[in-house]
Design a protein around this motif. Structure first.
Motif, PDB file in Angstrom:
ATOM      1  N   THR A  97       0.823  -1.195   0.000  1.00 38.24           N
ATOM      2  CA  THR A  97       0.000   0.000   0.000  1.00 38.24           C
ATOM      3  C   THR A  97       0.862   1.251   0.000  1.00 38.24           C
ATOM      4  N   ILE A  98       0.418   2.227  -0.747  1.00 39.89           N
ATOM      5  CA  ILE A  98       1.018   3.560  -0.713  1.00 39.89           C
ATOM      6  C   ILE A  98       0.007   4.464  -0.012  1.00 39.89           C
ATOM      7  N   PRO A  99       0.312   4.950   1.188  1.00 35.45           N
ATOM      8  CA  PRO A  99      -0.652   5.805   1.872  1.00 35.45           C
ATOM      9  C   PRO A  99      -0.774   7.158   1.180  1.00 35.45           C
ATOM     10  N   GLN A 100      -1.925   7.800   1.405  1.00 34.84           N
ATOM     11  CA  GLN A 100      -2.098   9.140   0.863  1.00 34.84           C
ATOM     12  C   GLN A 100      -1.110  10.093   1.501  1.00 34.84           C
ATOM     13  N   SER A 101      -0.817   9.865   2.774  1.00 34.58           N
ATOM     14  CA  SER A 101       0.176  10.662   3.485  1.00 34.58           C
ATOM     15  C   SER A 101       0.711   9.839   4.638  1.00 34.58           C
ATOM     16  N   CYS A 102       1.850  10.253   5.181  1.00 37.15           N
ATOM     17  CA  CYS A 102       2.451   9.577   6.327  1.00 37.15           C
ATOM     18  C   CYS A 102       2.243  10.433   7.578  1.00 37.15           C
ATOM     19  N   PRO A 103       1.983   9.810   8.734  1.00 37.29           N
ATOM     20  CA  PRO A 103       1.697  10.570   9.954  1.00 37.29           C
ATOM     21  C   PRO A 103       2.811  11.545  10.307  1.00 37.29           C
ATOM     22  N   GLY A 104       2.414  12.772  10.602  1.00 33.85           N
ATOM     23  CA  GLY A 104       3.358  13.775  11.060  1.00 33.85           C
ATOM     24  C   GLY A 104       4.219  14.398   9.988  1.00 33.85           C
ATOM     25  N   ILE A 105       4.030  14.021   8.726  1.00 34.20           N
ATOM     26  CA  ILE A 105       4.857  14.549   7.635  1.00 34.20           C
ATOM     27  C   ILE A 105       4.083  15.647   6.913  1.00 34.20           C
ATOM     28  N   PRO A 106       4.655  16.829   6.797  1.00 37.29           N
ATOM     29  CA  PRO A 106       3.942  17.913   6.103  1.00 37.29           C
ATOM     30  C   PRO A 106       3.783  17.630   4.615  1.00 37.29           C
ATOM     31  N   SER A 107       2.915  18.388   4.005  1.00 32.99           N
ATOM     32  CA  SER A 107       2.686  18.229   2.562  1.00 32.99           C
ATOM     33  C   SER A 107       3.959  18.528   1.784  1.00 32.99           C
ATOM     34  N   PRO A 108       4.065  18.002   0.553  1.00 30.18           N
ATOM     35  CA  PRO A 108       5.229  18.316  -0.281  1.00 30.18           C
ATOM     36  C   PRO A 108       5.408  19.817  -0.449  1.00 30.18           C
ATOM     37  N   HIS A 109       6.659  20.245  -0.491  1.00 31.89           N
ATOM     38  CA  HIS A 109       6.944  21.668  -0.639  1.00 31.89           C
ATOM     39  C   HIS A 109       6.497  22.210  -1.992  1.00 31.89           C
ATOM     40  N   TYR A 110       6.570  21.350  -3.025  1.00 37.68           N
ATOM     41  CA  TYR A 110       6.284  21.811  -4.380  1.00 37.68           C
ATOM     42  C   TYR A 110       5.329  20.830  -5.052  1.00 37.68           C
ATOM     43  N   PRO A 111       4.467  21.309  -5.942  1.00 43.05           N
ATOM     44  CA  PRO A 111       3.541  20.408  -6.635  1.00 43.05           C
ATOM     45  C   PRO A 111       4.278  19.463  -7.579  1.00 43.05           C
ATOM     46  N   PHE A 112       3.716  18.294  -7.769  1.00 44.33           N
ATOM     47  CA  PHE A 112       4.261  17.344  -8.738  1.00 44.33           C
ATOM     48  C   PHE A 112       3.115  16.533  -9.312  1.00 44.33           C
ATOM     49  N   GLU A 113       3.379  15.894 -10.429  1.00 41.84           N
ATOM     50  CA  GLU A 113       2.421  15.008 -11.064  1.00 41.84           C
ATOM     51  C   GLU A 113       3.076  13.656 -11.284  1.00 41.84           C
ATOM     52  N   LEU A 114       2.241  12.664 -11.615  1.00 45.72           N
ATOM     53  CA  LEU A 114       2.715  11.287 -11.732  1.00 45.72           C
ATOM     54  C   LEU A 114       2.199  10.630 -13.010  1.00 45.72           C
ATOM     55  N   ALA A 115       2.959   9.668 -13.496  1.00 47.90           N
ATOM     56  CA  ALA A 115       2.511   8.864 -14.631  1.00 47.90           C
ATOM     57  C   ALA A 115       1.287   8.041 -14.240  1.00 47.90           C
ATOM     58  N   LYS A 116       0.548   7.608 -15.209  1.00 44.09           N
ATOM     59  CA  LYS A 116      -0.656   6.809 -14.986  1.00 44.09           C
ATOM     60  C   LYS A 116      -0.335   5.580 -14.147  1.00 44.09           C
ATOM     61  N   ASP A 117      -1.157   5.317 -13.168  1.00 47.06           N
ATOM     62  CA  ASP A 117      -1.076   4.164 -12.264  1.00 47.06           C
ATOM     63  C   ASP A 117       0.021   4.292 -11.208  1.00 47.06           C
ATOM     64  N   TRP A 118       0.707   5.426 -11.165  1.00 46.33           N
ATOM     65  CA  TRP A 118       1.728   5.635 -10.138  1.00 46.33           C
ATOM     66  C   TRP A 118       1.155   6.457  -8.986  1.00 46.33           C
ATOM     67  N   LYS A 119       1.606   6.124  -7.772  1.00 51.50           N
ATOM     68  CA  LYS A 119       1.214   6.822  -6.562  1.00 51.50           C
ATOM     69  C   LYS A 119       2.482   7.217  -5.804  1.00 51.50           C
ATOM     70  N   ALA A 120       2.371   8.266  -5.003  1.00 54.62           N
ATOM     71  CA  ALA A 120       3.527   8.726  -4.241  1.00 54.62           C
ATOM     72  C   ALA A 120       3.073   9.301  -2.911  1.00 54.62           C
ATOM     73  N   ALA A 121       3.940   9.169  -1.910  1.00 62.38           N
ATOM     74  CA  ALA A 121       3.714   9.792  -0.611  1.00 62.38           C
ATOM     75  C   ALA A 121       5.043  10.325  -0.105  1.00 62.38           C
ATOM     76  N   LYS A 122       4.998  11.462   0.509  1.00 63.81           N
ATOM     77  CA  LYS A 122       6.186  12.023   1.150  1.00 63.81           C
ATOM     78  C   LYS A 122       6.385  11.345   2.494  1.00 63.81           C
ATOM     79  N   VAL A 123       7.628  10.880   2.765  1.00 60.58           N
ATOM     80  CA  VAL A 123       7.884  10.141   4.002  1.00 60.58           C
ATOM     81  C   VAL A 123       8.843  10.856   4.943  1.00 60.58           C
ATOM     82  N   ALA A 124       9.534  11.897   4.480  1.00 60.97           N
ATOM     83  CA  ALA A 124      10.472  12.613   5.353  1.00 60.97           C
ATOM     84  C   ALA A 124      10.585  14.053   4.901  1.00 60.97           C
TER      85      ALA A 124
END
Length: 433
Positions: free
Chosen positions: A21-48
């Protein structure tokens, strides 16, 4: 399919990706500093967040992330089943460490480097602790420019350490002689390290030279070594007394095939005399000029009767594929065990307007009949890769407006971790299906 772009954040709380699983977000981690986009079927979460220029990444036998924080040392991070970081600590405080890191094949040794030296620590994979003082493995690598040293150990040869070293300047003409031990990739037997370590210039053997700054190194499924090369900036081409500025779209960055590193590779890959074409320049029309040299072929900066584009073609080993000029590729990792894609981080340009890079791309690979691997795209293609993680408008990017991808590592279930040095972030990515 691969080129369809979608929004970066999924609506569901958890997204199943390849069995994890790729979570929508990780506990205690702020949102990404800058916007980004992803290829089809790819997911991302900031972890640090808030790291000190995070660069190279490694994974220990218990799944902990080890991150070189340039100017600080090595931090260690435990992760939960969703891939989120649950605790962090400084493992090694050594401000000179700046990029290279690799875990020994048995998990009991940790290698890392400064601009000048490769070190080894005894590492306990159960506790995650190091013991004793670091052992010096290689010395003599200091440069005025291009200070990143990449370290990698072949999966089938745990006795060998491969170390890259870049040029001393934009056009380091002395490196036409491999004895300078710059713009080169070298191999060392780490089972026979002499007291005080190897001297980089005098010891080891070549895995290829004439490689301006090959920061990313990766072994394919046939144990052959590939590298990604940062090529030159601010190039001018002189033909028949006419000088033309070609730096906007040339030279190309390179994907090089270095091959079997168990035996010396003394092939010359062109730098500092020959460079690869990304976009043929129609402003130069002489019959021996770049206008007649296609994408991926190499050219001379000032062709004459004794050294010209034909000389480059006959003497220099060409790249297997090229990337857009000034994208600055910094790391490369295959998606084991299938080896269907090489993932490459593009740190982004300073020598181009509008800017390019600031993203993660994938180079599709295929298994050939002889048992080896190669990119799907032909060598003369400038469409041999596609974007995975990218800014909404890379033409407006800078170090203060976009993430700048650097290091990559896959964990044991296939999640891909990626650092962004100037923003101090780490991201986790995965693909469904």
């Amino acid at each position: 399919m691969w080129l369809i772009r979608i929004a970066s954040i999924a609506a569901a709380l958890f997204i199943t990706v390849g069995g994890f699983t790729i979570p929508q977000s990780c506990p205690g981690i702020p949102s990404p500093h800058y916007p980004f986009e992803l290829a089809k079927d790819w997911k991302a979460a900031k972890v640090a967040d808030g790291l000190h220029s995070p660069r190279g990444l490694a994974l220990d036998g218990e799944g902990r992330l080890l991150i070189v924080e340039e100017g600080m040392g090595i931090s260690q991070h435990t992760v939960d089943t969703n891939g989120c970081i649950t605790s962090s600590r400084v493992l090694i405080s050594m401000p000179a460490l700046n990029h290279g890191i690799y875990m020994g094949s048995d998990g009991g040794a940790l290698y890392a480097s400064s601009a000048a030296t490769v070190f080894r620590w005894t590492y306990d994979p159960k506790s995650g602790n190091t013991s004793g003082s670091p052992v010096t493995i290689i010395t003599g690598m200091a440069n005025e420019d291009h200070v990143s040293r990449t370290l990698i150990i072949p999966p089938t040869r745990p006795d060998l350490l491969v170390v890259s070293r870049g040029s001393n300047s934009n056009l380091d003409y002395a490196t036409i002689n491999p004895a300078t031990a710059r713009s080169i990739v070298k191999v060392f037997d780490i089972m026979k390290v002499p007291n005080g370590g190897y001297d980089y210039a005098k010891d080891g053997w070549n895995a290829g030279y004439g490689l301006r700054n090959d920061v990313g190194l990766a072994f394919d499924g046939n144990n052959m070594l590939w590298s990604v090369e940062n090529s030159a900036d601010q190039l001018m081409r002189e033909v028949n007394g006419v000088t033309t500025d070609i730096h906007m779209d040339n030279p190309a960055e390179k994907l090089n095939f270095l091959g079997d590193i168990a035996t010396p590779n003394n092939a010359w890959y062109g730098y500092p005399a020959c460079f690869a074409v990304w976009r043929p320049d129609p402003a130069i029309v002489d019959g021996t000029t770049m206008h007649e040299v296609g994408v991926g072929q190499q050219f001379a900066l000032a062709p004459n009767n004794t050294f010209n584009d034909t000389t480059c073609a006959s003497l220099a080993r060409p790249p297997r594929l090229v990337f857009e000029a000034h994208t600055a590729p910094l790391d490369a990792k295959f998606d084991m065990p299938r080896y269907e894609n090489m993932f490459v981080t593009f740190h982004g340009s300073w020598d181009r307007n509008p800017p390019v890079g600031y993203k993660l791309v994938a180079v599709p690979f295929t298994r050939i009949t002889q048992g080896g691997y190669e990119p799907v795209a032909p060598a003369n293609s400038n469409a041999g890769y596609f974007d995975i993680f990218y800014p909404p408008d890379e033409g407006k990017c800078s170090s203060s407006t976009c993430a700048r991808p650097v290091g990559l590592v896959f964990d044991t279930v296939g999640r891909l971790y990626m650092t962004s040095d100037t923003s101090g972030e780490v991201f986790m990515l995965g693909r469904s299906g």
